[in-house]
Design a protein around this motif. Structure first.
Motif, PDB file in Angstrom:
ATOM      1  N   GLU A  95       0.710  -1.120   0.113  1.00  0.00           N
ATOM      2  CA  GLU A  95      -0.147  -0.137   0.085  1.00  0.00           C
ATOM      3  C   GLU A  95       0.751   1.258  -0.064  1.00  0.00           C
ATOM      4  O   GLU A  95       0.543   2.145  -0.824  1.00  0.00           O
ATOM      5  N   SER A  96       2.023   1.234   0.708  1.00  0.00           N
ATOM      6  CA  SER A  96       2.876   2.288   0.875  1.00  0.00           C
ATOM      7  C   SER A  96       3.926   2.561  -0.638  1.00  0.00           C
ATOM      8  O   SER A  96       4.248   3.672  -0.703  1.00  0.00           O
ATOM      9  N   LYS A  97       4.373   1.380  -1.059  1.00  0.00           N
ATOM     10  CA  LYS A  97       5.264   1.710  -2.138  1.00  0.00           C
ATOM     11  C   LYS A  97       4.685   1.383  -3.496  1.00  0.00           C
ATOM     12  O   LYS A  97       5.566   1.682  -4.484  1.00  0.00           O
ATOM     13  N   HIS A  98       3.654   0.855  -3.939  1.00  0.00           N
ATOM     14  CA  HIS A  98       3.036   0.696  -5.081  1.00  0.00           C
ATOM     15  C   HIS A  98       2.090   1.789  -5.411  1.00  0.00           C
ATOM     16  O   HIS A  98       1.293   2.057  -4.623  1.00  0.00           O
ATOM     17  N   PHE A  99       2.333   2.198  -6.572  1.00  0.00           N
ATOM     18  CA  PHE A  99       1.324   3.452  -6.783  1.00  0.00           C
ATOM     19  C   PHE A  99      -0.151   3.011  -7.016  1.00  0.00           C
ATOM     20  O   PHE A  99      -0.849   3.981  -6.968  1.00  0.00           O
ATOM     21  N   LYS A 100      -0.406   1.758  -7.049  1.00  0.00           N
ATOM     22  CA  LYS A 100      -2.007   1.166  -6.999  1.00  0.00           C
ATOM     23  C   LYS A 100      -1.914   0.391  -5.824  1.00  0.00           C
ATOM     24  O   LYS A 100      -2.685  -0.778  -5.894  1.00  0.00           O
ATOM     25  N   GLY A 101      -1.224   0.805  -4.730  1.00  0.00           N
ATOM     26  CA  GLY A 101      -1.332  -0.328  -3.586  1.00  0.00           C
ATOM     27  C   GLY A 101      -2.637  -0.684  -2.953  1.00  0.00           C
ATOM     28  O   GLY A 101      -2.999  -1.542  -2.817  1.00  0.00           O
ATOM     29  N   SER A 102      -3.299   0.596  -2.875  1.00  0.00           N
ATOM     30  CA  SER A 102      -4.941   0.366  -2.238  1.00  0.00           C
ATOM     31  C   SER A 102      -5.661  -0.735  -3.208  1.00  0.00           C
ATOM     32  O   SER A 102      -6.470  -1.393  -2.779  1.00  0.00           O
ATOM     33  N   GLU A 103      -5.585  -0.527  -4.432  1.00  0.00           N
ATOM     34  CA  GLU A 103      -6.263  -1.225  -5.446  1.00  0.00           C
ATOM     35  C   GLU A 103      -6.093  -2.459  -5.441  1.00  0.00           C
ATOM     36  O   GLU A 103      -6.926  -3.446  -5.383  1.00  0.00           O
ATOM     37  N   ILE A 104      -4.707  -2.761  -5.314  1.00  0.00           N
ATOM     38  CA  ILE A 104      -4.193  -4.187  -5.366  1.00  0.00           C
ATOM     39  C   ILE A 104      -4.648  -4.825  -3.888  1.00  0.00           C
ATOM     40  O   ILE A 104      -4.961  -5.939  -3.944  1.00  0.00           O
ATOM     41  N   ILE A 105      -4.626  -4.175  -2.697  1.00  0.00           N
ATOM     42  CA  ILE A 105      -4.990  -4.721  -1.514  1.00  0.00           C
ATOM     43  C   ILE A 105      -6.380  -5.013  -1.818  1.00  0.00           C
ATOM     44  O   ILE A 105      -6.944  -6.245  -1.265  1.00  0.00           O
ATOM     45  N   GLU A 106      -7.307  -4.278  -2.289  1.00  0.00           N
ATOM     46  CA  GLU A 106      -8.806  -4.543  -2.441  1.00  0.00           C
ATOM     47  C   GLU A 106      -8.829  -5.669  -3.206  1.00  0.00           C
ATOM     48  O   GLU A 106      -9.837  -6.648  -3.076  1.00  0.00           O
ATOM     49  N   ASN A 107      -8.109  -5.944  -4.188  1.00  0.00           N
ATOM     50  CA  ASN A 107      -8.131  -6.825  -5.140  1.00  0.00           C
ATOM     51  C   ASN A 107      -7.888  -8.239  -4.648  1.00  0.00           C
ATOM     52  O   ASN A 107      -8.463  -9.427  -4.857  1.00  0.00           O
ATOM     53  N   SER A 108      -6.767  -8.110  -3.622  1.00  0.00           N
ATOM     54  CA  SER A 108      -6.287  -9.359  -2.857  1.00  0.00           C
ATOM     55  C   SER A 108      -7.541  -9.860  -1.937  1.00  0.00           C
ATOM     56  O   SER A 108      -7.741 -11.139  -1.935  1.00  0.00           O
ATOM     57  N   ILE A 109      -8.052  -8.925  -1.362  1.00  0.00           N
ATOM     58  CA  ILE A 109      -9.317  -9.314  -0.309  1.00  0.00           C
ATOM     59  C   ILE A 109     -10.070  -9.940  -1.229  1.00  0.00           C
ATOM     60  O   ILE A 109     -10.821 -10.929  -0.771  1.00  0.00           O
ATOM     61  N   SER A 110     -10.750  -9.204  -2.261  1.00  0.00           N
ATOM     62  CA  SER A 110     -11.963  -9.904  -3.102  1.00  0.00           C
ATOM     63  C   SER A 110     -11.276 -11.173  -3.775  1.00  0.00           C
ATOM     64  O   SER A 110     -11.950 -12.221  -3.677  1.00  0.00           O
ATOM     65  N   ARG A 111     -10.163 -11.400  -4.227  1.00  0.00           N
ATOM     66  CA  ARG A 111      -9.578 -12.956  -4.510  1.00  0.00           C
ATOM     67  C   ARG A 111      -9.794 -13.901  -3.353  1.00  0.00           C
ATOM     68  O   ARG A 111     -10.124 -14.830  -3.629  1.00  0.00           O
ATOM     69  N   ARG A 112      -9.345 -13.438  -2.431  1.00  0.00           N
ATOM     70  CA  ARG A 112      -9.385 -14.414  -1.255  1.00  0.00           C
ATOM     71  C   ARG A 112     -10.473 -14.843  -0.796  1.00  0.00           C
ATOM     72  O   ARG A 112     -11.123 -15.925  -0.457  1.00  0.00           O
ATOM     73  N   ASP A 113     -11.395 -13.945  -0.883  1.00  0.00           N
ATOM     74  CA  ASP A 113     -12.824 -14.047  -0.375  1.00  0.00           C
ATOM     75  C   ASP A 113     -13.608 -15.091  -1.306  1.00  0.00           C
ATOM     76  O   ASP A 113     -14.325 -16.054  -1.068  1.00  0.00           O
ATOM     77  N   SER A 114     -13.499 -15.140  -2.556  1.00  0.00           N
ATOM     78  CA  SER A 114     -14.015 -15.386  -3.848  1.00  0.00           C
ATOM     79  C   SER A 114     -13.359 -17.015  -3.873  1.00  0.00           C
ATOM     80  O   SER A 114     -14.136 -18.177  -3.839  1.00  0.00           O
ATOM     81  N   PHE A 115     -12.036 -17.290  -3.410  1.00  0.00           N
ATOM     82  CA  PHE A 115     -11.279 -18.311  -3.287  1.00  0.00           C
ATOM     83  C   PHE A 115     -12.108 -19.244  -2.053  1.00  0.00           C
ATOM     84  O   PHE A 115     -12.225 -20.451  -2.240  1.00  0.00           O
ATOM     85  N   GLU A 116     -12.299 -18.337  -1.060  1.00  0.00           N
ATOM     86  CA  GLU A 116     -12.731 -19.096   0.167  1.00  0.00           C
ATOM     87  C   GLU A 116     -14.171 -19.537   0.192  1.00  0.00           C
ATOM     88  O   GLU A 116     -14.544 -20.562   0.752  1.00  0.00           O
TER      89      GLU A 116
END
Length: 844
Positions: A233-254
């Motif tokens: 989140e602090s070092k990638h210019f799309k940090g927040s977007e990637i975090i939200e994407n990872s959460i979404s992917r984790r939820d769908s996988f589970e």
């Protein structure tokens, strides 16, 4: 799994950084010692108290710097040790990671190995404890294991130094290779699609990809690792977007697989580890039970375990505290000589008062000597701890007592610190606090550090003995039983209070109990660690004692006596000097009556007496005589007049004036204590401390004991000497004064309770600072027990006075109340545990 080729250019270097990593009890320390020998030092990682061991070895002009990372089972950000290891990888980027693996537990160890490999570092595996594996009938195909992991695997027996050269060769090969085969890559099956998509998104920022392996970042995002989420989140210019994407992917996988993502990742790693072990390890069919299991049948037997534990504790206590303390008979004269050497460089002693430079210099040397006198105890203690660790019994101690201590917020490994601190009577808080280093749970470790000083250390015993002999002479047995057990009961209660309040937010580690195989410790390994830890203690104490002892010195010395009072004492000394002068004027030694020469003679006489006192045996005394005779034959004749009549006259006069000088110096010291800042505090506190029945003398004695517990009785000896018969003991003098001042057994009980809960002494306080790495906890360790101790003492004294109860009655009442509270805490903890267990069974 797959093998890939990865190029990695290396600039010519003559210094390589090697990280030594692995799970606990894999033999990492012995491997570290095998590689580095004696060329190593210990420090702390920045901002934390975790040990950082750094050593090195050379091959030609090339230097290999080895950093021994904390033993850990994982590289998540869950515990302090895990964070320290992972941060080291990410920030220091070692040239090679040497992963020490327990050959007898390969499948379990590979879980850690996979995590290191996923971080994309060159790895060399030291397959340690091969001798134990062979004794268990295990045959490991090293070539196949190396091929499947894609890294070099070297068989070692660290404690015997076997495999040393092969491991060095593997390290050399790894740092010099221009390219290396990418090691095993875990196939995460249905999670791969999400991993690859996240990798693509992470790769959009080339800066982040240059810092960290993208696949590792993607895995950690799906594991919901908070540190990696923060980093992205602090070092990638799309940090927040990637975090939200990872959460979404984790939820769908589970949701799709109905399984926790973290558990799925662990299962994938375990599957690969199982495949590797099946392919590389063969076990002889044998019905013979392993040696460790046979020993554990007795050592961990529910009925026998307490006896083995008590025997172990008794041996440690006897060898380190009792026998170690006896060794100070030999070390103390050396420290006394050191003091004399320092004293010889300081300005000479004054007639009735020393210069500030001399007083302060000797005070600091005395403070350091007090701590250095513990070195024999520490050396033995550290050696015994190393034996327990290497043998594998230390883990079993934690297992045996963890359930009881856990009820009070402590850890199974809190046992040893309490024993060394003096749970029975006669220990020392300093080694007790030092031995908390091995407690992995930060909350329990802090609670142990803060409660160990409640134990009955050796220096507390004189005051207890004094008060019991005077006020509880008819109930000595009960009073000593009370003192011996109330401290551990109070320590448990206070530990529970601390871990439920101020330490509640502190980090706790899941209690992972691994029973390592039993090993025979090696002499080299035990000696090396004992020396290393003892030296570390000396260095740390040396750096802190200067600051603390200066503060205590200032509080006891200033503001000093007024000019009028010093004029009075000087006049008294002048009278004594005049008498001396008159006595010697008619002898051939008349010139020694002159003021400057008389002082030199007095100092010569006092130095001689001190040297004789520190000597041992007839040969030692003869040596002292010879030295002083050689230094000044004329003055020595006065000290040893034999048949010289004039010298005899001077000798008698010298002893009288020396006695007068000592008396005046003692009175000045006593008056300085009364008028010092400490003394002022003692008097100013009297209106408050009267709630606990303490007068100003008791206040000063208790405050002065902060420097050293023994000084409480010594200070009382000074304060209770006025008007007393010289032939009476301190007990008699205090008893006589008690009758006139109205002090009763209830007063004495309040003092005992306060002293039992009193803050740690100067040395132990320094250890609190060393072990916590925090001045805040050091201050807390002083303020908190003072408050608790005074509250308890005041309550007992006030209630006793209100109901007209005697000291012995209140002693029994206080004991029953504390015992009842401890029982209720244990019962509540047991009920909570049963409730959780019941819920778990129901859900299952």
């Amino acid at each position: 799994m797959s093998l890939e080729v990865n190029s990695k250019g290396k600039a010519a270097k003559d210094n390589f950084l090697i990280a030594l990593a692995g799970q606990q009890n894999a033999g990492k320390s012995t491997t570290y010692n095998m590689l580095t020998g004696a060329n190593q030092h210990v420090a702390n990682y920045p901002g934390v108290t975790v040990d950082k061991k750094v050593g090195s070895y050379r091959e030609g002009k090339t230097r290999y710097e080895i950093v021994d990372l904390p033993g850990t089972y994982s590289l998540t950000s869950f515990s302090l040790e895990e964070r320290v290891s992972r941060d080291f990888f990410l920030e220091e980027k070692p040239d090679v990671v040497v992963n020490v693996v327990d050959a007898t537990a390969l499948r379990r160890s590979l879980y850690f190995t996979f995590q290191v490999l996923e971080m994309d570092f060159p790895v060399t595996i030291a397959l340690n404890m091969m001798d134990v594996a062979e004794s268990q009938g295990l045959t490991i195909d090293l070539q196949e294991l190396s091929s499947r992991l894609g890294v070099d695997v070297v068989a070692t027996v660290g404690r015997k130094g076997k495999g040393k050269q092969a491991l060095k060769a593997a390290i050399r090969k790894s740092v010099n290779q221009e390219a290396y085969n990418r090691p095993v890559t875990i196939d995460y099956g249905e999670l791969e699609e999400h991993l690859q998509e996240l990798e693509k998104k992470l790769a959009e920022d080339a800066f982040l990809g240059g810092l960290y392996p993208l696949r590792w970042l993607a895995i950690k995002l799906l594991e919901n690792d908070p540190e990696v989420c923060r980093l992205v989140e602090s070092k990638h210019f799309k940090g927040s977007e990637i975090i939200e994407n990872s959460i979404s992917r984790r939820d769908s996988f589970e949701e799709a697989l109905d399984i926790d993502t973290g558990d799925y990742i662990v299962a994938c790693r375990d599957r690969v580890a199982g495949e590797i072990v099946d392919a590389c390890v063969q076990k002889e069919d044998s019905s013979k039970q392993p040696v460790s299991e046979r020993i554990d049948r007795w050592v961990l037997n529910r009925a026998m375990a307490p006896f083995f534990l008590l025997a172990t504790v008794f041996i440690i206590y006897e060898l380190s505290i009792v026998q170690g303390y006896k060794l100070t008979i030999y070390t103390w004269p050396l420290l006394a000589k050191f003091r004399d050497i320092i004293a010889s460089f300081l300005p000479s002693a004054g007639l009735i008062e020393d210069s500030l430079l001399r007083s302060m210099g000797l005070w600091m040397v005395d403070s350091a000597n007090t701590l250095l006198n513990y070195v024999p105890i520490f050396f033995i203690l550290f050696a015994l701890i190393a034996i327990l660790e290497d043998s594998g019994y230390m883990a079993r101690i934690a297992f045996i007592l963890d359930r009881i201590f856990h009820s009070f917020g402590l850890h199974g490994q809190s046992t040893l610190p309490f024993i060394l601190g003096g749970v029975f009577a006669g220990g020392c808080a300093v080694p007790g606090i030092m031995s908390t280093k091995g407690i992995p749970d930060e909350r329990s470790r802090l609670a142990t550090i803060l409660t160990v000083p409640f134990m009955n250390c050796l220096a507390k015993i004189p005051l207890y003995t004094l008060l019991v002999n005077i006020y509880f002479a008819e109930h000595k047995s009960w009073a000593m039983f009370f003192i011996g057990t109330i401290t551990i009961i109070m320590a448990m209660i206070i530990a529970k209070v601390l871990t439920s309040t101020i330490l509640k937010g502190r980090e706790t580690a899941p209690f992972i109990m691994e029973m390592p195989n039993y090993h025979a410790p090696t002499l080299f390994g035990v000696a090396q660690r004992s020396i290393e830890r003892t030296w570390e203690y000396i260095k740390k104490v040396g750096s802190i004692v200067v600051a603390v002892s200066l503060c205590v010195f200032s509080l006891l010395q200033f503001p000093g006596l007024s000019e009028e009072r010093m004029d009075y004492y000087n006049a008294e000394m002048s009278k004594a000097a005049a008498v001396f002068d008159a006595k010697v004027s008619g002898t051939t030694y008349a010139e020694v009556g002159e003021s400057g020469k008389m002082l030199a003679l007095l100092n010569f006489y006092d130095n001689y007496k001190r040297a004789r006192m520190n000597s041992s045996g007839k040969s030692g005394a003869a040596s002292v005589d010879a030295k002083f005779k050689a230094d000044n034959p004329e003055l020595f004749t006065v000290l040893k007049p034999h048949s010289n009549k004039d010298a005899k006259i001077v000798n008698r006069a010298l002893r009288k004036v020396s006695s007068k000088r000592k008396s005046l110096r003692r009175k000045i010291k006593e008056e300085k204590i009364k008028t010092s800042f400490f003394g002022m505090i003692g008097r100013s506190l009297e209106p408050v401390t009267q709630l606990a029945g303490f007068d100003w003398k008791v206040n000063i004695a208790l405050i002065s004991s902060f420097a050293a517990r023994e000084s409480s009785v010594a200070t009382m000896g000074v304060l209770y000497q006025q008007g007393a018969d010289e032939n009476q003991t301190l007990e008699q003098r205090m008893d006589n004064e008690s009758k006139s001042s109205g002090m009763t057994p209830l007063h004495a009980l309040a003092i005992i309770i306060f002293f039992a809960l009193y803050p740690p002494c100067l040395a132990a306080t320094i250890m609190v600072k060393v072990q916590t790495g925090s001045w805040k906890w050091m201050v807390f360790s002083i303020v908190f027990p003072t408050t608790i101790g005074f509250a308890a003492a005041s309550a007992v004294f006030t209630v006793g006075n209100a109901v007209g109860a005697s000291g012995i009655v209140m002693m029994k009442g206080f004991y029953l109340v504390c015992l009842g509270i401890a029982f209720l805490i244990a019962l509540q903890s047991k009920l909570s545990s049963d409730k959780i267990a019941t819920r778990h069974v129901y859900q299952a």
